[in-house]
Design a protein around this motif. Structure first.
Motif, PDB file in Angstrom:
ATOM      1  N   GLN A 122     -19.102 -71.518 -61.379  1.00  0.00           N
ATOM      2  CA  GLN A 122     -18.351 -70.451 -60.711  1.00  0.00           C
ATOM      3  C   GLN A 122     -18.734 -70.346 -59.227  1.00  0.00           C
ATOM      4  O   GLN A 122     -18.068 -69.655 -58.465  1.00  0.00           O
ATOM      5  N   LEU A 143     -36.918 -57.691 -45.802  1.00  0.00           N
ATOM      6  CA  LEU A 143     -37.514 -58.726 -46.656  1.00  0.00           C
ATOM      7  C   LEU A 143     -39.014 -58.498 -46.856  1.00  0.00           C
ATOM      8  O   LEU A 143     -39.777 -58.383 -45.899  1.00  0.00           O
ATOM      9  N   PRO A 165     -20.247 -67.252 -54.167  1.00  0.00           N
ATOM     10  CA  PRO A 165     -19.408 -67.069 -55.351  1.00  0.00           C
ATOM     11  C   PRO A 165     -18.034 -67.678 -55.093  1.00  0.00           C
ATOM     12  O   PRO A 165     -17.492 -67.528 -53.988  1.00  0.00           O
ATOM     13  N   VAL A 200     -21.998 -58.656 -50.963  1.00  0.00           N
ATOM     14  CA  VAL A 200     -21.703 -59.152 -52.312  1.00  0.00           C
ATOM     15  C   VAL A 200     -23.024 -59.493 -52.981  1.00  0.00           C
ATOM     16  O   VAL A 200     -23.769 -60.348 -52.504  1.00  0.00           O
ATOM     17  N   GLY A 201     -23.333 -58.831 -54.080  1.00  0.00           N
ATOM     18  CA  GLY A 201     -24.562 -59.118 -54.809  1.00  0.00           C
ATOM     19  C   GLY A 201     -25.525 -57.948 -54.741  1.00  0.00           C
ATOM     20  O   GLY A 201     -25.575 -57.219 -53.733  1.00  0.00           O
ATOM     21  N   GLY A 223     -28.845 -58.542 -56.217  1.00  0.00           N
ATOM     22  CA  GLY A 223     -30.086 -59.150 -56.694  1.00  0.00           C
ATOM     23  C   GLY A 223     -31.255 -58.729 -55.807  1.00  0.00           C
ATOM     24  O   GLY A 223     -31.152 -57.799 -54.998  1.00  0.00           O
ATOM     25  N   SER A 256     -32.615 -59.924 -53.173  1.00  0.00           N
ATOM     26  CA  SER A 256     -32.415 -59.929 -51.722  1.00  0.00           C
ATOM     27  C   SER A 256     -31.612 -58.705 -51.296  1.00  0.00           C
ATOM     28  O   SER A 256     -31.977 -57.981 -50.364  1.00  0.00           O
ATOM     29  N   VAL A 259     -17.792 -54.539 -59.924  1.00  0.00           N
ATOM     30  CA  VAL A 259     -16.817 -55.585 -60.257  1.00  0.00           C
ATOM     31  C   VAL A 259     -17.149 -56.254 -61.603  1.00  0.00           C
ATOM     32  O   VAL A 259     -16.709 -57.370 -61.868  1.00  0.00           O
ATOM     33  N   TYR A 301     -29.283 -66.432 -62.767  1.00  0.00           N
ATOM     34  CA  TYR A 301     -29.844 -67.765 -62.535  1.00  0.00           C
ATOM     35  C   TYR A 301     -30.994 -68.093 -63.493  1.00  0.00           C
ATOM     36  O   TYR A 301     -31.326 -69.247 -63.687  1.00  0.00           O
TER      37      TYR A 301
HETATM   38  P1  NDP Z   1     -29.648 -63.596 -57.021  1.00  0.00           P
HETATM   39  O1  NDP Z   1     -29.142 -64.859 -57.599  1.00  0.00           O
HETATM   40  O2  NDP Z   1     -30.735 -62.910 -57.696  1.00  0.00           O
HETATM   41  O3  NDP Z   1     -28.464 -62.562 -56.861  1.00  0.00           O
HETATM   42  C1  NDP Z   1     -27.148 -62.944 -56.565  1.00  0.00           C
HETATM   43  C2  NDP Z   1     -26.267 -61.744 -56.650  1.00  0.00           C
HETATM   44  O4  NDP Z   1     -24.923 -62.114 -56.364  1.00  0.00           O
HETATM   45  C3  NDP Z   1     -26.275 -61.140 -58.040  1.00  0.00           C
HETATM   46  O5  NDP Z   1     -26.296 -59.746 -57.945  1.00  0.00           O
HETATM   47  C4  NDP Z   1     -24.960 -61.647 -58.615  1.00  0.00           C
HETATM   48  O6  NDP Z   1     -24.448 -60.862 -59.655  1.00  0.00           O
HETATM   49  C5  NDP Z   1     -24.094 -61.568 -57.389  1.00  0.00           C
HETATM   50  N1  NDP Z   1     -22.864 -62.320 -57.550  1.00  0.00           N
HETATM   51  C6  NDP Z   1     -22.746 -63.633 -57.796  1.00  0.00           C
HETATM   52  N2  NDP Z   1     -21.443 -63.961 -57.927  1.00  0.00           N
HETATM   53  C7  NDP Z   1     -20.745 -62.849 -57.751  1.00  0.00           C
HETATM   54  C8  NDP Z   1     -19.368 -62.556 -57.768  1.00  0.00           C
HETATM   55  N3  NDP Z   1     -18.440 -63.501 -58.016  1.00  0.00           N
HETATM   56  N4  NDP Z   1     -18.998 -61.289 -57.518  1.00  0.00           N
HETATM   57  C9  NDP Z   1     -19.922 -60.339 -57.291  1.00  0.00           C
HETATM   58  N5  NDP Z   1     -21.241 -60.558 -57.277  1.00  0.00           N
HETATM   59  C10 NDP Z   1     -21.645 -61.799 -57.507  1.00  0.00           C
HETATM   60  O7  NDP Z   1     -30.005 -63.932 -55.495  1.00  0.00           O
HETATM   61  P2  NDP Z   1     -31.052 -63.210 -54.509  1.00  0.00           P
HETATM   62  O8  NDP Z   1     -30.932 -63.867 -53.201  1.00  0.00           O
HETATM   63  O9  NDP Z   1     -30.936 -61.743 -54.579  1.00  0.00           O
HETATM   64  O10 NDP Z   1     -32.440 -63.558 -55.135  1.00  0.00           O
HETATM   65  C11 NDP Z   1     -32.745 -64.893 -55.491  1.00  0.00           C
HETATM   66  C12 NDP Z   1     -34.197 -65.041 -55.794  1.00  0.00           C
HETATM   67  O11 NDP Z   1     -34.892 -65.152 -54.582  1.00  0.00           O
HETATM   68  C13 NDP Z   1     -34.894 -63.857 -56.462  1.00  0.00           C
HETATM   69  O12 NDP Z   1     -34.657 -63.659 -57.777  1.00  0.00           O
HETATM   70  C14 NDP Z   1     -36.319 -64.219 -56.181  1.00  0.00           C
HETATM   71  O13 NDP Z   1     -36.764 -65.233 -57.011  1.00  0.00           O
HETATM   72  C15 NDP Z   1     -36.184 -64.660 -54.754  1.00  0.00           C
HETATM   73  N6  NDP Z   1     -36.454 -63.487 -53.931  1.00  0.00           N
HETATM   74  C16 NDP Z   1     -37.727 -63.101 -53.909  1.00  0.00           C
HETATM   75  C17 NDP Z   1     -38.097 -62.015 -53.245  1.00  0.00           C
HETATM   76  C18 NDP Z   1     -39.520 -61.659 -53.311  1.00  0.00           C
HETATM   77  O14 NDP Z   1     -39.859 -60.581 -53.131  1.00  0.00           O
HETATM   78  N7  NDP Z   1     -40.445 -62.553 -53.613  1.00  0.00           N
HETATM   79  C19 NDP Z   1     -37.162 -61.173 -52.502  1.00  0.00           C
HETATM   80  C20 NDP Z   1     -35.810 -61.677 -52.569  1.00  0.00           C
HETATM   81  C21 NDP Z   1     -35.477 -62.790 -53.279  1.00  0.00           C
HETATM   82  P3  NDP Z   1     -24.884 -61.187 -61.192  1.00  0.00           P
HETATM   83  O15 NDP Z   1     -26.278 -60.684 -61.326  1.00  0.00           O
HETATM   84  O16 NDP Z   1     -23.898 -60.476 -62.012  1.00  0.00           O
HETATM   85  O17 NDP Z   1     -24.795 -62.681 -61.349  1.00  0.00           O
END
Ligand code: NDP
Length: 609
Positions: free
Chosen positions: A38, A115, A208, A251-252, A254, A256, A416, A565
């Protein structure tokens, strides 16, 4: 300060079968048939995404043609550890090669506002005692972490060999010279005796695949390429004052996004937070480092703390153990310790213990869901922000400003989940439930390709070992290694990743031990005058079998999770981002490796071509 258990709702106050049913329902309504497919490559929207660097100017240099001992792919934690251990072992001729403009890996590319590391800095940031540095607070800022990379690189003279803004295009074993031939995008011709693949699991950002993604005519960027020229501010001073007349969508939600959203909410004229699945967000308790505590630290303190964290995360606190870390990551262990103590430490089988952990997981998640409702004023928004999954289904986060941001009048949550992602993008913005929302800027905090597809793991198009065999073909069915270090048919190549080896709950500790082992193997080759080193097929087969026999099915637990992921978006073929682990645990693995070294590294051939 002694860590206290965090009060959670009593187990008999929560309806676990109902929670489980809700978890399954929330998972099912997000599952997409395309799983990881996707997502799309950022290049589909951003021109030259792969090579563009918003942080460091690109400097032309002449191509390099040379022979060297060790080429290290990457300058993040793996690459830094590899270089540090090579330096320590007296191996002078090595280079880190990275597409970034400096050491740092994901801490280089991620410079978004807010961050911080979500793991305690005293455990996560390596080589604190060796550099005499103590982080300024419990959860260090991203810039402080990257400065520590620079501190290590300076102290151990790692800059002199580093090739930045350089991407390895191909790695080919040349049996004629017993070296890896390395081609880069800078026209280099490097011939390395050994190669370490250390490009890390989160090195390729993804977008996405929203219908109409490339039709948006406003401004947009990925969270790992933050555009401060557009938003205003800098990573040290994230005053995003250029957003004061801007309508922004992110968008997202997670790890970050959770950190960046409070800053966007503070500065943007209008903020739309587009959420498919909420994260769990606990209190942060980010305390500054206590000078008295810092002064009291005795040699060996960091390893002791890391061991304590590992115990809380992957083992269990027992009688008299203190939870030194005391955060969301160790909460289940911490709370269980108190319960089991009150019960007089009953003898539990592994299954019984895991069942207790499971119940505590539900209690902790209930606490976190209640936290949302306490802070977020609008009941519908609060409901949508509640996380319905087991705590380790998605990276647990902690942030004190995240939920209050949704009480601001100009911040709107766009849920969404019903459409399994953003419905559509248009020239002017995005569409949700038939309404077009016009925005000036879309920020994609949509994560990274964390995949078991090998060519994407290492971000190298071609890796060819003996007789031109591709590593990707050789491992098409499964990775096969000795100790997760090396694979037969690909001499002198090391994998700095979590494949078929020991797992420490501080990722940086795992990487450190692994690279120390690689430096030992390179040193041993030098001592024996060997130029070709590889595991025998028999030793490799025996190790893979041993791994299978002792494995813990870590994927089994996440397979039932909400897509993300961690479980390849619920895809069938996903092997797991982290590979298989040595079931008997980290310390058993370290003991095994020490014995193997003391026995002269059996199962490896050291030859002079
Ligand atoms: P993530 O993969 O955790 O988050 C991606 C986000 O995008 C999710 O909320 C996801 O939703 C959303 N998304 C994806 N596709 C769509 C869509 N089509 N429509 C709407 N929303 C969508 O990425 P991050 O960059 O947030 O984090 C990645 C990793 O990086 C972390 O898990 C961690 O390992 C690392 N990180 C570490 C930190 C630290 O403190 N050490 C701080 C930040 C990041 P959905 O969940 O539904 O898929």
């Amino acid at each position: 300060m002694t860590c206290k258990p965090t009060p959670v709702p009593a187990a008999d106050q929560i309806d676990i079968p109902a929670i489980m049913a809700k978890y399954a329902a929330e998972r099912d309504r997000r599952l997409r048939r395309e799983a990881q497919d996707q997502f799309v490559d950022p290049e589909t929207v951003f021109e030259n995404f792969e090579e563009a660097d918003p942080y460091t100017p690109f400097i032309e240099r002449e191509p390099i043609a040379e022979e060297l001992d060790v080429a290290i792919l990457g300058a993040g934690w793996s690459g830094l550890w590899a270089a540090y251990h090579m330096r320590k072992a007296g191996i002078a001729s090595f280079r880190n090669i990275d597409t970034a403009g400096d050491f740092g890996g994901c801490w280089y590319w991620n410079q978004y506002p807010g961050l911080q590391c979500d793991n305690e800095a005293y455990c996560y940031i390596p080589l604190l005692e060796e550099t005499g540095y103590v982080p300024s607070k419990k959860f260090a800022d991203g810039w402080e972490i990257q400065e520590h990379f620079q501190r290590i690189a300076n102290q151990f003279d790692l800059y002199e060999g580093a090739l930045f803004h350089t991407k390895i295009r191909s790695l080919k074993w040349d049996a004629g010279i017993s070296r890896w031939r390395i081609e880069t995008n800078r026209g280099d011709d490097l011939r390395a005796r050994f190669v370490i693949l250390g490009s890390g699991p989160a090195n390729i950002p993804k977008l996405p695949g929203i219908p109409g993604l490339d039709s948006f005519r406003g401004h947009s960027f990925h969270s790992s390429r933050w555009d401060y020229a557009y938003t205003g501010g800098s990573r040290r001073e994230p005053v995003l004052d250029r957003l004061k007349d801007k309508r922004v969508a992110i968008v997202g939600t997670g790890a970050s996004a959770v950190q960046a959203i409070p800053y966007l909410g503070q500065y943007a004229k209008q903020l739309y937070v587009i959420q498919r699945t909420p994260s769990s967000v606990d209190v942060r308790n980010n305390t500054p480092t206590d000078p008295a505590w810092q002064k009291s630290l005795k040699p060996g303190w960091q390893a002791a703390r890391q061991a304590n964290y590992h115990k809380g995360m992957l083992e269990a606190y027992g009688p008299g153990d203190e939870d030194m870390v005391c955060d969301i990551w160790t909460e289940i262990s911490r709370n269980l310790q108190v319960e089991l103590e009150a019960e007089g430490w009953p003898q539990l089988t592994v299954e019984q213990f895991l069942a207790r952990r499971e119940v505590m997981d539900h209690q902790v998640m209930e606490r976190l869901r209640a936290r949302v409702a306490e802070i977020v004023e609008d009941p519908a928004t609060a409901e949508a922000l509640k996380p319905w999954f087991r705590i380790l289904c998605k990276r647990p986060t902690s942030n004190d400003e995240y939920y209050p941001t949704f009480n601001l009048p100009h911040v709107k949550l766009i849920d969404v989940s019903a459409t399994r992602g953003v419905e559509r993008m248009t020239e002017k913005g995005f569409v949700h439930q038939g309404i077009e929302y016009e925005v000036d800027c879309v920020i994609f905090a949509s994560g990274y390709e964390i995949t078991s597809e090998l060519s994407r793991c290492w971000a190298v198009d071609i890796i060819e070992g003996r007789d031109g065999v591709s590593l990707y073909d050789a491992w098409a069915d499964e990775p096969r290694t000795l100790h997760g270090s090396m694979t037969h048919g690909f001499p002198n190549m090391f994998f700095s990743a979590l494949i078929q080896g020991g797992l420490h709950s501080s990722y940086t500790v795992s990487l450190g031990a692994q690279n120390e082992r690689y430096a030992a193997i390179v040193s041993e080759a030098k001592r024996r005058g060997a130029t070709v080193v590889e595991p025998t097929l028999a030793a490799q087969d025996a190790w893979v079998q041993h791994i299978r026999e002792t494995a813990i099915d870590i994927m089994g637990a996440v397979r039932e999770c909400t897509p993300g992921y961690y479980n390849g978006e619920g895809g069938e073929k996903f092997r797991g981002p982290l590979g298989e682990f040595y079931g008997p645990g980290w310390y058993a693995f370290i003991d095994l490796i020490e014995t193997w070294k003391a026995d002269g590294m059996p199962g490896m051939t050291f030859e002079t071509a």
